[in-house]
Design an enzyme around this catalytic site. Structure first.
Site, PDB file in Angstrom:
ATOM      1  N   TYR A 104      39.727   1.052 -81.158  1.00  0.00           N
ATOM      2  CA  TYR A 104      41.004   0.592 -81.116  1.00  0.00           C
ATOM      3  C   TYR A 104      41.288  -0.564 -80.134  1.00  0.00           C
ATOM      4  O   TYR A 104      40.585  -0.543 -79.272  1.00  0.00           O
ATOM      5  CB  TYR A 104      42.225   1.702 -80.789  1.00  0.00           C
ATOM      6  CG  TYR A 104      42.435   2.729 -81.828  1.00  0.00           C
ATOM      7  CD1 TYR A 104      43.462   2.431 -82.720  1.00  0.00           C
ATOM      8  CD2 TYR A 104      41.484   3.775 -81.847  1.00  0.00           C
ATOM      9  CE1 TYR A 104      43.805   3.656 -83.552  1.00  0.00           C
ATOM     10  CE2 TYR A 104      41.746   4.985 -82.635  1.00  0.00           C
ATOM     11  CZ  TYR A 104      42.829   4.821 -83.533  1.00  0.00           C
ATOM     12  OH  TYR A 104      43.061   5.866 -84.487  1.00  0.00           O
ATOM     13  N   TYR A 143      35.254   8.321 -84.578  1.00  0.00           N
ATOM     14  CA  TYR A 143      34.846   8.353 -83.089  1.00  0.00           C
ATOM     15  C   TYR A 143      35.126   9.607 -82.327  1.00  0.00           C
ATOM     16  O   TYR A 143      35.960  10.286 -82.636  1.00  0.00           O
ATOM     17  CB  TYR A 143      36.124   7.109 -82.773  1.00  0.00           C
ATOM     18  CG  TYR A 143      37.430   7.280 -82.729  1.00  0.00           C
ATOM     19  CD1 TYR A 143      38.129   8.345 -81.943  1.00  0.00           C
ATOM     20  CD2 TYR A 143      38.373   6.784 -83.884  1.00  0.00           C
ATOM     21  CE1 TYR A 143      39.410   8.314 -81.950  1.00  0.00           C
ATOM     22  CE2 TYR A 143      39.550   7.424 -84.038  1.00  0.00           C
ATOM     23  CZ  TYR A 143      40.081   8.131 -82.975  1.00  0.00           C
ATOM     24  OH  TYR A 143      41.089   8.346 -83.126  1.00  0.00           O
ATOM     25  N   ARG A 154      36.465  12.420 -84.396  1.00  0.00           N
ATOM     26  CA  ARG A 154      37.719  12.466 -85.098  1.00  0.00           C
ATOM     27  C   ARG A 154      37.056  11.648 -86.538  1.00  0.00           C
ATOM     28  O   ARG A 154      36.451  10.629 -86.698  1.00  0.00           O
ATOM     29  CB  ARG A 154      38.854  11.503 -84.635  1.00  0.00           C
ATOM     30  CG  ARG A 154      39.513  12.238 -83.546  1.00  0.00           C
ATOM     31  CD  ARG A 154      41.035  12.132 -83.831  1.00  0.00           C
ATOM     32  NE  ARG A 154      41.406  12.940 -84.961  1.00  0.00           N
ATOM     33  CZ  ARG A 154      42.532  12.516 -85.951  1.00  0.00           C
ATOM     34  NH1 ARG A 154      43.409  11.699 -85.245  1.00  0.00           N
ATOM     35  NH2 ARG A 154      42.786  13.315 -86.922  1.00  0.00           N
ATOM     36  N   HIS A 157      40.586   7.911 -90.351  1.00  0.00           N
ATOM     37  CA  HIS A 157      41.989   8.106 -90.827  1.00  0.00           C
ATOM     38  C   HIS A 157      42.796   6.796 -90.330  1.00  0.00           C
ATOM     39  O   HIS A 157      42.358   5.905 -89.613  1.00  0.00           O
ATOM     40  CB  HIS A 157      42.561   9.134 -89.837  1.00  0.00           C
ATOM     41  CG  HIS A 157      42.395   8.929 -88.261  1.00  0.00           C
ATOM     42  ND1 HIS A 157      41.414   9.286 -87.701  1.00  0.00           N
ATOM     43  CD2 HIS A 157      43.535   8.609 -87.511  1.00  0.00           C
ATOM     44  CE1 HIS A 157      41.704   9.038 -86.406  1.00  0.00           C
ATOM     45  NE2 HIS A 157      42.733   8.738 -86.187  1.00  0.00           N
ATOM     46  N   HIS A 159      46.926   5.609 -89.213  1.00  0.00           N
ATOM     47  CA  HIS A 159      48.255   6.141 -88.686  1.00  0.00           C
ATOM     48  C   HIS A 159      49.319   5.350 -89.456  1.00  0.00           C
ATOM     49  O   HIS A 159      49.313   3.959 -89.617  1.00  0.00           O
ATOM     50  CB  HIS A 159      48.308   5.965 -87.198  1.00  0.00           C
ATOM     51  CG  HIS A 159      47.206   6.647 -86.325  1.00  0.00           C
ATOM     52  ND1 HIS A 159      47.767   7.840 -85.871  1.00  0.00           N
ATOM     53  CD2 HIS A 159      45.989   6.430 -86.166  1.00  0.00           C
ATOM     54  CE1 HIS A 159      46.572   8.334 -84.961  1.00  0.00           C
ATOM     55  NE2 HIS A 159      45.634   7.382 -85.163  1.00  0.00           N
TER      56      HIS A 159
END
Length: 224
Positions: A104, A143, A154, A157, A159
């Protein structure tokens, strides 16, 4: 940043509807009367800080840049609905995600994976009169939840933060066929609601290039 004009946008949405989006004609209303709301999930620690100035629906390129974000190009389309199956127009849909490397663009992300200078990572959209949204992005990478403990990983995905007429939902969309889905604690905590968070692969529309994938995912809002 390349932007889609209104006429092109209408054509894209019409093609998406023809290729598998559900049309809310009157006979469907009774069948959709008991829709289960999309389950809420954590927003995670990486909601954009600060929120980017560029918020349009193409996350693969930045305004004024000549490069494109690395990774597999995807499109995500769907509708925001209420529990009766009626479309929710003018809903605000925020999306944010990791880049193709699982990183991110956030000051608290200590993942050592590389940042992507060409990836927008965030969009703020408004649903149309039929509750539809659509954006272009890169499939996010998996990640580790804790870089010091790479065992818990994870799955890919995206958000979502959806707000409309006093109703608010924060959730996540997952991808079909991902082996990491079933080992993810956040995903598994959903129990029998897990399936409602998995997107479906749709037949490509004419604007989608070779090697690109179109995903469909409807969001059902509960009561405010």
């Amino acid at each position: 940043m390349k932007r889609v004009d209104e006429a092109s946008r209408r054509r894209i949405l019409q093609r998406a509807a023809a290729m598998g989006a559900v049309v809310l004609a009157a006979p469907w209303r009774a069948a959709l009367a008991s829709l289960v709301p999309t389950p809420a999930q954590t927003s995670g620690p990486f909601y954009p800080d600060p929120v980017p100035l560029e918020t349009d629906g193409d996350l693969t390129m930045l305004k004024g840049a000549t490069g494109r974000a690395s990774g597999d190009v995807i499109y995500v389309t769907g509708r925001v609905l209420d529990r009766d199956g009626k479309p929710v127009p003018n809903a605000t849909v925020e999306i944010w995600q990791a880049n193709a490397h699982g990183r991110y663009a956030h000051p608290r992300d200590v993942n050592t994976a590389p940042l992507d200078p060409n990836f927008q990572g965030y969009a703020r959209l408004t649903t149309d009169a039929e509750g539809r949204y659509r954006f272009k992005s890169i499939k996010p990478g998996a990640y580790p939840m804790n870089p010091m403990n790479p065992v818990a990983v994870r799955p890919p995905h995206i958000h979502f933060d959806v707000e409309a007429k006093g109703r608010h939902l924060v959730t996540q969309m997952y991808f079909p066929g991902e082996a990491l889905n079933e080992g993810d604690g956040i995903f598994n905590a959903l129990g029998n609601k897990k399936q409602a968070t998995i997107a479906q692969v749709l037949a490509p529309t004419s604007d989608i290039g070779a090697g690109e994938t179109l995903y469909g995912w409807d969001i059902v809002l509960g009561k405010g």
